[in-house]
Every structure is written in structure tokens, then in C-alpha cells.
Design a protein around this motif. Structure first.
Motif, short mmCIF file in Angstrom:
data_model
loop_
_atom_site.label_atom_id
_atom_site.label_comp_id
_atom_site.label_asym_id
_atom_site.label_seq_id
_atom_site.Cartn_x
_atom_site.Cartn_y
_atom_site.Cartn_z
N LEU B 86 63.86 76.25 13.44
CA LEU B 86 64.75 76.30 14.23
C LEU B 86 65.83 75.10 14.86
O LEU B 86 66.61 75.55 15.59
CB LEU B 86 64.27 77.28 15.44
CG LEU B 86 63.66 78.65 15.21
CD1 LEU B 86 62.63 79.12 16.40
CD2 LEU B 86 64.81 79.59 14.84
N GLY B 87 64.91 74.04 14.55
CA GLY B 87 65.95 72.83 14.98
C GLY B 87 65.78 72.60 16.61
O GLY B 87 66.66 72.44 17.29
N ILE B 88 64.52 73.26 17.15
CA ILE B 88 64.56 72.87 18.61
C ILE B 88 63.38 71.99 18.97
O ILE B 88 62.53 71.31 17.99
CB ILE B 88 64.03 74.42 19.17
CG1 ILE B 88 62.74 74.95 18.52
CG2 ILE B 88 65.14 75.20 18.90
CD1 ILE B 88 62.43 76.23 19.17
N GLU B 89 62.84 71.57 20.03
CA GLU B 89 62.04 70.57 20.55
C GLU B 89 60.62 71.23 20.47
O GLU B 89 60.06 72.36 20.48
CB GLU B 89 62.12 70.38 22.21
CG GLU B 89 63.58 69.54 22.20
CD GLU B 89 63.87 69.56 23.68
OE1 GLU B 89 64.79 68.98 24.10
OE2 GLU B 89 63.24 70.29 24.50
N LEU B 90 59.62 70.21 20.05
CA LEU B 90 58.22 70.51 19.99
C LEU B 90 57.56 69.70 20.80
O LEU B 90 57.82 68.45 20.81
CB LEU B 90 57.73 70.29 18.44
CG LEU B 90 56.22 70.52 18.25
CD1 LEU B 90 55.85 71.92 18.19
CD2 LEU B 90 55.77 70.01 16.81
N VAL B 91 56.24 70.34 21.50
CA VAL B 91 55.82 69.44 22.61
C VAL B 91 54.38 69.81 22.33
O VAL B 91 53.97 71.01 22.33
CB VAL B 91 56.16 69.51 24.05
CG1 VAL B 91 55.02 68.97 24.95
CG2 VAL B 91 57.31 69.06 24.10
N GLY B 92 53.40 68.63 22.07
CA GLY B 92 51.96 68.82 21.91
C GLY B 92 51.31 68.62 23.16
O GLY B 92 51.69 67.40 23.73
N VAL B 93 50.43 69.30 23.55
CA VAL B 93 49.49 69.03 24.81
C VAL B 93 48.16 69.11 24.68
O VAL B 93 47.84 70.03 23.83
CB VAL B 93 49.99 70.14 25.99
CG1 VAL B 93 49.22 70.06 27.32
CG2 VAL B 93 51.56 69.92 26.43
N SER B 94 47.48 68.17 25.11
CA SER B 94 46.06 68.32 25.02
C SER B 94 45.42 69.75 25.46
O SER B 94 45.81 70.06 26.47
CB SER B 94 45.29 67.23 25.88
OG SER B 94 44.19 67.62 26.31
N SER B 95 44.62 70.19 24.81
CA SER B 95 44.09 71.64 24.99
C SER B 95 43.05 71.34 26.23
O SER B 95 42.76 72.31 26.83
CB SER B 95 43.20 72.34 23.92
OG SER B 95 43.09 71.50 23.12
N LEU B 96 42.52 70.19 26.48
CA LEU B 96 41.81 69.94 27.58
C LEU B 96 42.36 69.92 28.91
O LEU B 96 42.12 70.35 29.84
CB LEU B 96 40.95 68.60 27.35
CG LEU B 96 39.91 68.60 26.21
CD1 LEU B 96 39.28 67.24 25.87
CD2 LEU B 96 38.90 69.50 26.60
N ALA B 97 43.84 69.20 28.70
CA ALA B 97 44.70 69.09 29.90
C ALA B 97 45.25 70.60 30.45
O ALA B 97 45.09 70.78 31.40
CB ALA B 97 45.89 68.37 29.45
N ALA B 98 45.15 71.24 29.30
CA ALA B 98 45.70 72.75 29.36
C ALA B 98 44.45 73.63 30.30
O ALA B 98 45.05 74.26 31.16
CB ALA B 98 46.11 73.40 28.12
N ILE B 99 43.38 73.17 30.18
CA ILE B 99 42.35 73.82 31.15
C ILE B 99 42.19 73.06 32.26
O ILE B 99 42.13 73.81 33.20
CB ILE B 99 40.99 73.63 30.25
CG1 ILE B 99 41.02 74.21 28.94
CG2 ILE B 99 39.78 73.91 31.21
CD1 ILE B 99 39.56 73.80 27.90
N ALA B 100 42.31 71.64 32.48
CA ALA B 100 42.59 70.97 33.60
C ALA B 100 43.40 71.45 34.66
O ALA B 100 43.12 71.55 35.94
CB ALA B 100 42.45 69.48 33.31
N VAL B 101 44.77 71.69 34.15
CA VAL B 101 45.62 72.15 34.87
C VAL B 101 45.44 73.38 35.79
O VAL B 101 46.15 73.58 36.80
CB VAL B 101 46.93 72.25 34.01
CG1 VAL B 101 46.92 73.45 33.32
CG2 VAL B 101 48.27 72.26 34.77
N ASN B 102 44.49 74.37 35.44
CA ASN B 102 44.16 75.24 36.13
C ASN B 102 43.45 74.97 37.28
O ASN B 102 43.31 75.90 38.24
CB ASN B 102 43.49 76.37 35.34
CG ASN B 102 44.13 76.82 34.16
OD1 ASN B 102 45.35 77.41 34.61
ND2 ASN B 102 43.69 76.55 33.10
N SER B 103 42.87 73.83 37.95
CA SER B 103 42.05 73.41 38.78
C SER B 103 43.02 72.68 39.79
O SER B 103 44.03 71.79 39.42
CB SER B 103 40.97 72.48 38.41
OG SER B 103 40.45 72.02 39.40
#
Lengths: 342, 240
Positions: B86-103
Motif C-alpha cells: 500500500l506504500g504506507i508506513e510500518l512501525v514495529g513495537v516491542s510486544s513487551l512494551a505493548a504489555i507495559a503500556v497498560n500499567s
């Protein structure tokens, strides 16, 4: 409703069932515009065979690069395509899932029909690039995981009339190669060696006289391994070239005899050889000679060597006919590692 | 800016749509089912329901690992195929950060994922001026070595993630004399949080070569490297 709504009949095909990541663009089911194949053989050689988790990781590294290269080389854009074909089995589940995930995302992004393809049917359709099929047709499918005789009365119809009861022919080649100390995959090397020795070991020809089209290679494999081990125990030298010749002579004789019998009984017009072992020169020569002498009316279609191994072009050729049968998938498509012909 | 976020790094599946910083929709399933069957149908359904088409997307955010190998491959392959084609942006985020962000814990936030044989995928995060910062990088480590490392930190520690109960006894034993919280956040998978983290990051420069962050080699490869210490990195995949 036909999938052919565009000016040209183009299919993007994706294959990732084992240790090759491949993406191709095929036009009209019989022209290869691109066929990118990223082989992982140098990686798996380190382990003496395919390690599934390593294979899956390489597929993720390669898949987008291969898709991009395939479109660039074919000089087409997603808007030119009529469908996306993908191998959904048989094969390694983790490997299959990479190709399927990529094909589904691509299909979703461009609103293109998704065409699920059986890898083994794909192998047969590699021959479609050489010559148009005439039915009825017999296909001898020989690879590292399969040894089957498949009868086709029309496009998309597959009847397995014979198959191996234990090891696949290619598996036997790899095991014998290991005993001979050859690097993986050893089929090509054994084939070369077989042309320089003599059939002095007289290995058994399994199930040759039986009234069916089935095969067995496990006994032959054990016989070769025992011969080598016994020689080692007695301190005798084995003759590797004669051993390769004797082993290949047994494999070829069984495959050729049963295949020719099947061709005769089913009155076929064409014989297709397919799969990785279809690259074997001994097998090709055996079938050519056998047909010439016994059934000259049957034509033999031998795909070029590059199309015998795993590649996406064959998946695209197969998809051309499968899409006409309206065999489409939706976003729920999953890998079927043990997929068989129905 | 229309963001699609995808988390397939654990048993649960998370998908979210975020537009200009506003959450639009999210789908979370905590049942252990095949991501391959659910991910694309989930994306298709969620986008259709909210009137989004693939061509409208501007960024795809994916939980890049560590986690289930097959899971992160399905997520990453889907995300990078969409972004590339699609010619759009890709961002990878740590799956651990994705858990931590909930706290919202003020000390060290430590997500734990069971990596079997008493090993964990883990890291240590802290909120600093409204930003989630990685204090100790994500890694694959034995639980005992990790707990020792954490015991040396001055900050109070909070362990989070669905796998925490597996390690709870050992954690309490090690941290007997310290101020520690070891608890499971019920909303531990939150694709909106993932999208939020992904909206802050710079997009990947090389979409086609983007790969999961496994944080661990394949065992066969580890053994091979042990026996071949002198071999320099080679090309293991060849175009034929």
C-alpha cells in the motif's frame, strides 16, 4: 462470475511450503513473466536437513523482497492482476503460514481473489509451461516427501492411483546420501555418481510384481544402509559409485515399470513427470526409453530442471485452471500441512 | 492519519483502528485460537464496520516480538505486506512494551512472558515525563538470573502479563524484603496501547527487510555456532 475482469489474465503466485520462498507472475496460465526463487539450501546444509523453525524465519526475511522483485521483473502493478494464488499445503506449517499471511494481506490490500493451491497439483502444472495438457493424463510425482501416480481426466481432477507405502523416493536418496557422506541434498550427486558405476550390488526391486501401482522404498534404503554397515564391520571397502548405480537402478526400474503399466492400463495420451526427483537424469532416461519402446503413442512431458524444484510459477499455472473452477478462498484460509488430493 | 495495529505475539489476538490519535475501534480475543484463521478476517470485519478501506490506511503498527514464533511471523508478515504494497508506513513495537503500556505504575514495570524451561522474555520499563522508557532492554533470560538483576535495582518492581502467576512464588521468594508488586493486569493485551506507542515512533526505513524480534536463536543454530566458532556470517539464502 469469472476472475478475469482485467485486460490481461495475470496471476501473482506465492509458494513457501518448505525451504524455498518463491513468488511468480504468470500470464494465461502458460507464460512465466517472473519466477523469483530464494533457496535456503545453504542454510539447511549446516544441519544436514531442513530445520522447520529456521525455514520459517528465512521465509519472513525473504517474502516481501520476493514479491517486490516478481512484480518489478514482470513489469506489472497490482492493478493489472486478476488474482493471488498461494500454496496452502502440504508442507511445513510454519513455512506455509508465511506465504499464506502475505498472500492474504496482498489480496485484501488490492481486493483481489485469493486462489488456494495444493502444492502437489502445482508440481504437475510445471509441465503446462512445456506443452498444453491433453487428457487423460498420468503424472508421476516424485519428491522428498511424495511418490505418487496421479491420473487426471481433465484440468483440476486428480485421482491418486498409486503411492508409496513408506518412504518417498527423494527421502531414500537423502538417506543413502548421508550413508555415503554426501552433503544435503544429495539426489543430484547420487544421480551423477550413478552414471559412472555399475549395478553390482543387485538391491531388491520392491513390489515390482504386485498387481497395483504402489511403491515402497524403505526396504531398499535399509538394504543399502546394511550393505555399507556390514562392509564396515568386516573391514571391507565399499564401492560408492557402484553403490549409487545399484541404488538408482532399483529406484528407476520400479518407478518406470509401474508408471508404464499405469499409462497402458489407463490409456493416457500424456505422461508428466513432476517434483524434485523429476530432475533425475536416470529416471528421465528410463521413462523416455520405456515409452519409446513400449508406448510410443504416449508423449512424455518433462519440465525444465528449474521448474522441477519448488517454485511459484507452477502454482500460478495451476491457479489459472483452479480459478476457472471457482475454487476461491476467503480471509479464513489456513495452512493444511497434510493436504492430500481429494 | 489512520493507524491499524496488530498484536499476534501471544495467545490472545488484538487489532485496533486509531485515527488522528482518537481510538476508533478495537478487537480483542483472549481465547487461544489460530491467529492465521482470525487475524485477516478480524481486520477485514473491523475495517468494513467502520467504513475504512485498505487504501485509506497511513500506518500499520505491529507487535514485533518477542513472543510466540509463529504468532509474530503471522503478524509481521501481514503488517509488512500491507505496508509495502500500500506504500504506507510500518512501525514495529516491542510486544513487551505493548504489555507495559497498560500499567501506570511509577516504579519499574516488568512484563513477563513464559519462554519455557524457566526462561522468560522480559524487559523493564518506566514512565518518565509521560513517556514509556525502556530501562533494561528486552531479552530472553532465565528467571533466576533476571530476578537477581532486578533485585539490584533501587526502584519498586511491578510484574505484569498473563504468565506472571506461573512465576509468582519464585518472585515473592526472591523479593521477600523488597517493595514489590507481582500482579496480572486483566487488560494485559490492549491493541489501542500498541497503536499509541506506534504512533510515537519513527517508521521503519526498510519495510521489505523488516523481521520479527525473536530475541533467541533457533536451538539447531545455537548448537551449530557452538561447534563452528570461526565461521563468519555467510549468505544462507540464495536466488536461483
Amino acid at each position: 462470475m469469472s476472475v478475469w475482469t482485467k485486460e490481461r489474465r495475470l496471476i501473482l503466485a506465492v509458494e513457501s511450503s518448505c525451504d524455498e520462498t518463491s513468488v511468480a507472475v504468470v500470464e494465461d496460465g502458460n507464460q512465466i513473466l517472473s519466477n523469483i526463487v530464494a533457496s535456503q539450501i545453504p542454510s539447511h546444509q549446516r544441519f544436514g536437513g531442513v530445520v522447520p523453525e529456521v525455514a520459517s524465519r528465512h521465509h519472513v526475511e525473504q517474502i516481501t523482497l520476493c514479491m517486490k522483485e516478481a512484480l518489478t521483473q514482470a513489469e506489472v502493478t497490482p492493478a493489472d492482476l486478476s488474482g493471488v494464488a498461494v500454496t496452502y499445503g502440504p508442507g511445513l506449517v510454519g513455512a506455509l503460514l508465511v506465504g499464506i499471511s502475505a498472500a492474504k494481506a496482498f489480496s485484501f490490500a488490492h481486493d483481489l481473489p485469493l486462489i488456494p493451491i495444493n502444492h502437489m497439483a502445482g508440481h504437475i502444472y510445471a509441465a503446462q509451461f512445456v506443452e498444453d495438457f491433453q487428457f487423460p493424463l498420468m503424472a508421476l510425482l516424485v519428491s522428498g516427501g511424495h511418490t505418487e501416480l496421479v491420473y487426471m481426466k481433465e484440468h483440476g481432477s486428480y485421482e491418486v492411483i498409486g503411492e508409496t507405502r513408506d518412504d518417498a523416493a527423494g527421502e531414500a536418496y537423502d538417506k543413502v546420501g548421508r550413508v555415503l557422506g554426501l552433503p544435503y541434498p544429495s539426489g543430484k550427486k547420487i544421480d551423477e555418481m550413478a552414471h559412472e558405476g555399475e549395478d553390482t550390488y543387485h538391491f531388491p526391486r520392491a513390489m515390482l510384481k504386485e498387481d497395483n501401482y504402489d511403491f515402497s522404498f524403505s526396504g531398499l534404503k535399509s538394504s543399502v544402509i546394511n550393505t555399507v554397515h556390514n562392509a564396515e564391520q568386516r573391514g571391507e571397502e565399499i564401492r560408492p559409485f557402484d553403490l549409487a548405480t545399484s541404488f538408482q537402478a532399483s529406484v528407476v526400474e520400479v518407478l518406470v515399470t509401474k508408471t508404464l503399466r499405469a499409462c497402458k492400463d489407463y490409456q493416457v495420451k500424456q505422461l508428466v513427470i513432476a517434483g524434485g526427483v523429476a530432475a533425475n537424469k536416470g529416471l528421465r532416461q528410463g521413462l523416455e526409453l520405456g515409452l519409446k519402446e513400449q508406448q510410443p503413442e504416449v508423449s512424455l512431458i518433462q519440465p525444465p530442471l528449474k521448474l522441477c524444484g519448488d517454485n511459484a510459477a507452477m502454482i500460478g499455472a495451476c491457479a489459472f485452471y483452479e480459478s476457472q473452477k471457482e475454487q476461491l478462498a476467503d480471509m479464513y484460509l489456513n495452512a493444511e500441512p497434510s493436504l492430500i488430493f481429494e | 492519519m489512520k493507524i491499524l495495529s496488530i498484536d499476534t505475539s501471544q495467545q490472545a489476538l488484538g487489532i485496533a483502528l486509531v485515527e488522528d490519535g482518537r481510538p476508533v475501534a478495537s478487537y480483542v480475543s483472549l481465547v487461544n485460537k489460530n491467529h492465521s484463521i482470525r487475524l485477516m478476517p478480524g481486520i477485514e470485519c473491523l475495517m468494513k464496520e467502520h467504513g475504512w478501506s485498505a487504501k485509506d490506511l497511513t500506518r500499520v503498527v505491529v507487535a514485533e516480538g518477542p513472543g510466540s514464533y509463529t504468532g509474530i511471523r503471522i503478524g509481521v508478515t501481514t503488517a509488512k505486506t500491507l505496508a509495502w504494497t500500500l506504500g504506507i508506513e510500518l512501525v514495529g513495537v516491542s510486544s513487551l512494551a505493548a504489555i507495559a503500556v497498560n500499567s501506570q505504575f511509577s516504579g519499574l514495570i516488568v512484563p513477563l512472558c513464559d519462554a519455557r524451561r524457566n526462561n522468560v522474555y522480559t524487559g523493564a520499563y518506566q514512565w518518565q515525563n509521560g513517556e514509556l522508557v525502556s530501562l533494561l532492554p528486552d531479552k530472553h533470560i532465565s528467571l533466576s538470573a533476571w530476578l537477581e538483576e532486578l533485585a539490584e535495582q533501587d526502584l519498586p518492581v511491578q510484574f505484569i502479563g498473563v504468565d506472571v502467576p506461573v512465576f509468582e512464588d519464585t518472585i515473592h521468594e526472591t523479593f521477600k524484603h523488597k517493595q514489590t508488586e507481582a500482579h496480572v493486569l486483566t487488560n494485559q493485551l490492549n491493541p489501542l496501547g500498541l497503536a499509541y506507542l506506534g504512533s510515537l515512533k519513527t517508521p521503519e526505513a526498510d519495510v521489505e527487510n523488516f523481521t520479527p524480534k525473536y530475541l533467541k536463536r533457533v536451538e539447531a543454530e545455537e548448537n551449530w555456532l557452538k561447534n563452528h566458532p570461526d565461521v563468519t556470517k555467510q549468505e544462507y539464502v540464495k536466488r536461483i
